[in-house]
Design a protein around this motif. Structure first.
Motif, PDB file in Angstrom:
ATOM      1  N   VAL A 165       0.828  -1.202   0.000  1.00  0.00           N
ATOM      2  CA  VAL A 165       0.000   0.000   0.000  1.00  0.00           C
ATOM      3  C   VAL A 165       0.865   1.256   0.000  1.00  0.00           C
ATOM      4  O   VAL A 165       0.777   2.087  -0.906  1.00  0.00           O
ATOM      5  CB  VAL A 165      -0.954   0.019   1.213  1.00  0.00           C
ATOM      6  N   TYR A 166       1.741   1.401   1.013  1.00  0.00           N
ATOM      7  CA  TYR A 166       2.436   2.682   1.170  1.00  0.00           C
ATOM      8  C   TYR A 166       3.448   2.965   0.065  1.00  0.00           C
ATOM      9  O   TYR A 166       3.729   4.130  -0.239  1.00  0.00           O
ATOM     10  CB  TYR A 166       3.077   2.802   2.550  1.00  0.00           C
ATOM     11  N   ASP A 167       3.985   1.924  -0.566  1.00  0.00           N
ATOM     12  CA  ASP A 167       4.958   2.155  -1.645  1.00  0.00           C
ATOM     13  C   ASP A 167       4.331   2.841  -2.856  1.00  0.00           C
ATOM     14  O   ASP A 167       5.035   3.443  -3.673  1.00  0.00           O
ATOM     15  CB  ASP A 167       5.583   0.826  -2.086  1.00  0.00           C
ATOM     16  N   GLN A 168       3.008   2.752  -2.981  1.00  0.00           N
ATOM     17  CA  GLN A 168       2.331   3.360  -4.132  1.00  0.00           C
ATOM     18  C   GLN A 168       1.924   4.808  -3.864  1.00  0.00           C
ATOM     19  O   GLN A 168       1.418   5.474  -4.770  1.00  0.00           O
ATOM     20  CB  GLN A 168       1.086   2.538  -4.493  1.00  0.00           C
ATOM     21  N   ASP A 169       2.110   5.264  -2.641  1.00  0.00           N
ATOM     22  CA  ASP A 169       1.799   6.660  -2.299  1.00  0.00           C
ATOM     23  C   ASP A 169       3.030   7.515  -2.606  1.00  0.00           C
ATOM     24  O   ASP A 169       4.098   7.322  -2.014  1.00  0.00           O
ATOM     25  CB  ASP A 169       1.422   6.769  -0.818  1.00  0.00           C
ATOM     26  N   CYS A 170       2.871   8.475  -3.505  1.00  0.00           N
ATOM     27  CA  CYS A 170       4.010   9.290  -3.954  1.00  0.00           C
ATOM     28  C   CYS A 170       4.630  10.128  -2.839  1.00  0.00           C
ATOM     29  O   CYS A 170       5.757  10.602  -2.990  1.00  0.00           O
ATOM     30  CB  CYS A 170       3.576  10.211  -5.092  1.00  0.00           C
ATOM     31  N   VAL A 171       3.899  10.354  -1.743  1.00  0.00           N
ATOM     32  CA  VAL A 171       4.446  11.195  -0.677  1.00  0.00           C
ATOM     33  C   VAL A 171       5.086  10.366   0.430  1.00  0.00           C
ATOM     34  O   VAL A 171       5.508  10.917   1.455  1.00  0.00           O
ATOM     35  CB  VAL A 171       3.371  12.134  -0.081  1.00  0.00           C
ATOM     36  N   HIS A 172       5.192   9.046   0.235  1.00  0.00           N
ATOM     37  CA  HIS A 172       5.743   8.200   1.303  1.00  0.00           C
ATOM     38  C   HIS A 172       7.155   8.622   1.696  1.00  0.00           C
ATOM     39  O   HIS A 172       7.491   8.688   2.881  1.00  0.00           O
ATOM     40  CB  HIS A 172       5.733   6.727   0.887  1.00  0.00           C
TER      41      HIS A 172
END
Length: 563
Positions: A165-172
Motif C-alpha cells: 500500500v504505502y509504496d504506491q503513495d508518492c508522498v511516502h
C-alpha cells in the motif's frame, strides 16, 4: 481450501438463503474466503442495510470498492473522533515540547487510527479513497489535524510493513523523512538534501498538495520552526548572515509550503510557493539582531541599549506573514523557557499593541506560553506572561481555558492572597469583554476545569471571590443547556467539522506566496449509477495519475526566494 470456481458455485446455491438466520453463515463464510466476490452479490449486499451490517470486514472492503458512500459513512465518525481527540490536540498545540512518545509509539497507542487502518486493510484503492476523503474534509474545514491524520495513516501502514500500500503513495518518502526529523527533532543538512531529492523526483501535479499536507501536520511544522530557530542561533554565533544559510532558506520554504496546503486544495492551484523577499531580507535580520542581544547578556536580565524598542518593520511582517508570525511566536516561547523576562515582556507588549488578534488566534502560541510558564515556575515570568498579557484576553474561550489550566496546576503553590487576587481577575469581566463561547466542546472543557477549581481551591476563596466563580459556572451551564437544545433541534450540528479546538493555520489574509487563482473547486462526489445486478463487471475506475493533473509545476531552477 476450495478453488474459486467451486466457491462461486457454492455461493450461487447458498446466497438465496442469506435472509434465513439459520443459513446466513454459509454464504457469509464463502464470501469471506473469496478475494473477488462477484459484483451482483456485492451490489445486493450494499442495497440491503441489514445484510451489509452483518458482513465480515473482508466482504465489506469489497462492497466499499463499488459503493464509496458506504465507506465514507463508516470513516466519518472515526475521522471526527481522531481530529477531536483532546490528547492529540494538546500535543499538536505545543510549539516547543515534542511529545515524549516517539511518533511510531504515538501511532501505536491511537486506537482510532488503528481502526481506520484496519478498514483500509491491504487495499491501495481503499487507502486512496480514505486519503481523498481526508483531503476533502481538510479542504472544507481547514483543520490541520486532518494533515496529521493524512501523515499518520500513511506512516501506520509503514510501521505495519504494508509496502503493497504505502509504496504506491508518492508522498511516502516525504512522510518517512519528516517522521525521522520529528523522531530526532533535527532537520540538518543531510535531511534537507534528502527532501530536496524527493522534490526533484516528484511529478508535477496534484500530489504537491499531498506533500504540503505532510508539512502542514502541526507536529512537522513545529519541528521545522524549532530547527530554523536553532540554525539562526548557530548563524548568529558564527557571525554569518541568515539569508546565506541554505538550511534556513530551505526550512523556511517548507514552512511556507505548509501554510499553502489548504489554499492549494481549496483553489485547485498546485504551484510551489516562493519565500517572500521580506522574510529573508527584513525579518531574519531583525530576529538575528535580537538573538545577538539575548546571547550578549546571557546570565543577566538587563536590556542592552539596542533592546529598548521593537523594530518598526516587524509590525507589518508579523501581521501579514504567517511564517514570520509562527517563527516569532516560537522564539518568544523559547525565551520563556530560558527565563528571559526582558525579551518576553518586550515582545508581548509589542503583540498587545500591534497584533493581539493575530497572536491570540494562534492556539499553539497561547498554549505554549502557559506550558513554558508552568515549566519554569518563575514568579516574575508568570507576572509577565499570565497577568500582564494573557489576562487581557480572558474573554476569548481558548485563552480562558489555558488560564484555567494555569490556575489548576498553580493554585496549590499560591499564597491565599495571590489565589484570591488571580481568581478575582480571572472571573471578572467588563462590559466590553463579555465571555462568549459558541463551541460546545470547548465550553464543556472550560466548565469541567472551573468545577475542578471550585472543588480544589473553593475553600480558600473568600465571600467576595467565590460568587464570581459560581456565577461563571452557572453561566457556562446555561450556555451548555442552550447548546444541547440547539443540537437536539438540529442533529446535523453534531457532525460538523469543528476547527475551534484545533491548531489554527491562518492563511486567508496572509501574504506567504503566490496569490491564489479564483477557482471554484469541483464536486468530487459522483452519484451512484444504476447497475444490472447480473453484471459481473464492477465499475472500478483506475486511479488517476499525477501526470493527468494540471495547473502545477515544481521548477528545479526557480529561486526559493521571490525576487
Amino acid at each position: 481450501m476450495m478453488s474459486w470456481p467451486k466457491l462461486e458455485a457454492l455461493l450461487d446455491k447458498s446466497f438465496p438463503y442469506i435472509g434465513f438466520e439459520e443459513l446466513k453463515s454459509i454464504p457469509m463464510k464463502v464470501m469471506q474466503l473469496m478475494q473477488d466476490v462477484p459484483f451482483r452479490f456485492l451490489k445486493k449486499l450494499s442495497e440491503t442495510p441489514e445484510l451489509y451490517e452483518q458482513c465480515p470486514l473482508e466482504v465489506k472492503r469489497q462492497i466499499w470498492l463499488i459503493n464509496e458512500q458506504l465507506f465514507r459513512e463508516k470513516l466519518l465518525p472515526l475521522m471526527h473522533q481522531y481530529v477531536e481527540d483532546p490528547y492529540l490536540l494538546q500535543d499538536l498545540n505545543e510549539l516547543l515540547v515534542e511529545t515524549l512518545l516517539l511518533p511510531s509509539k504515538r501511532r501505536e497507542g491511537n486506537a482510532v487510527l488503528q481502526e481506520i487502518a484496519e478498514l483500509v486493510g491491504k487495499s491501495f484503492q481503499l487507502y486512496t479513497m480514505a486519503v481523498d476523503y481526508i483531503k476533502e474534509l481538510y479542504q472544507h474545514s481547514g483543520n490541520p489535524a486532518f494533515c496529521t491524520l493524512r501523515a499518520d495513516l500513511l506512516m501506520w501502514l509503514h510501521d505495519a510493513n504494508l509496502a503493497i500500500v504505502y509504496d504506491q503513495d508518492c508522498v511516502h518518502s516525504f512522510a518517512w523523512c519528516v517522521d525521522a526529523c520529528m523522531r530526532e527533532d533535527t532537520v540538518d543538512t543531510r535531511r534537507v538534501r534528502e527532501i530536496q531529492s524527493y522534490f526533484a523526483s516528484l511529478a508535477p501535479g496534484k500530489m504537491l498538495s499531498d506533500v504540503a499536507m505532510v508539512f502542514a501536520n502541526p507536529f512537522a511544522t513545529h519541528c521545522l520552526v524549532r530547527n530554523v530557530l536553532r540554525h539562526l542561533v548557530n548563524v548568529v554565533q558564527k557571525k554569518q548572515i541568515p539569508k546565506d544559510d541554505e538550511n534556513i532558506k530551505y526550512i523556511t520554504l517548507l514552512i511556507t509550503l505548509s501554510y499553502k496546503a489548504h489554499m492549494m486544495l481549496r483553489d485547485e492551484h498546485y504551484v510551489m510557493p516562493h519565500i517572500k523577499k521580506p522574510v529573508m531580507a527584513s525579518f531574519y535580520p531583525i530576529l538575528a539582531s535580537q538573538i545577538l542581544d539575548d546571547l550578549s547578556r546571557q546570565g543577566t536580565d538587563q536590556p542592552t541599549d539596542t533592546e529598548e524598542e521593537v523594530d518598526a518593520n516587524l509590525t507589518t511582517l508579523f501581521n501579514k506573514n504567517s511564517v514570520c508570525q509562527k517563527i516569532m511566536c516560537g522564539y518568544i516561547a523559547k525565551r520563556v523557557n530560558e527565563r528571559d523576562t526582558t525579551t518576553v515582556d518586550k515582545y508581548l507588549k509589542f503583540i498587545s499593541a500591534q497584533a493581539p488578534h493575530v497572536a491570540t488566534a494562534d492556539h499553539s502560541f497561547i498554549q505554549s506560553l502557559v506550558t513554558q510558564v508552568l515549566c519554569v515556575k518563575d514568579a516574575k515570568m508568570s507576572t509577565v506572561v499570565i497577568e500582564d498579557f494573557l489576562l487581557k484576553y480572558k474573554h476569548l474561550p481558548f485563552v480562558q481555558k489555558q488560564l484555567l489550566r494555569y490556575l489548576q496546576e498553580s493554585q496549590a503553590r499560591m499564597s491565599q492572597r495571590d489565589l484570591q487576587t488571580f481568581t478575582q481577575r480571572l472571573f471578572t469581566f467588563t462590559d466590553g469583554q463579555a465571555f462568549v463561547n459558541d463551541n460546545s466542546k470547548l465550553n464543556e472543557d472550560i466548565l469541567m476545569m472551573s468545577k475542578s477549581i471550585l472543588e480544589k481551591a473553593g475553600p480558600r476563596l473568600n465571600e467576595k471571590v467565590l460568587p464570581l466563580l459560581l456565577d461563571f459556572i452557572n453561566s457556562l451551564q446555561q450556555l451548555q443547556h442552550t447548546q444541547q437544545q440547539q443540537q437536539h433541534q438540529n442533529p446535523q450540528m453534531k457532525h460538523k467539522v469543528s476547527t475551534e479546538s484545533s491548531p489554527s493555520m491562518q492563511e486567508e489574509h496572509i501574504d506567504i506566496g503566490e496569490a491564489p487563482t479564483s477557482t471554484t473547486p469541483g464536486n468530487t462526489d459522483s452519484p451512484n449509477e444504476d447497475v444490472n445486478i447480473l453484471d459481473d463487471s464492477p465499475p472500478r475506475e483506475p486511479l488517476q495519475s499525477s501526470e493527468q493533473q494540471s495547473q502545477t509545476s515544481i521548477v528545479e531552477d526557480e529561486p526559493m526566494v521571490e525576487e
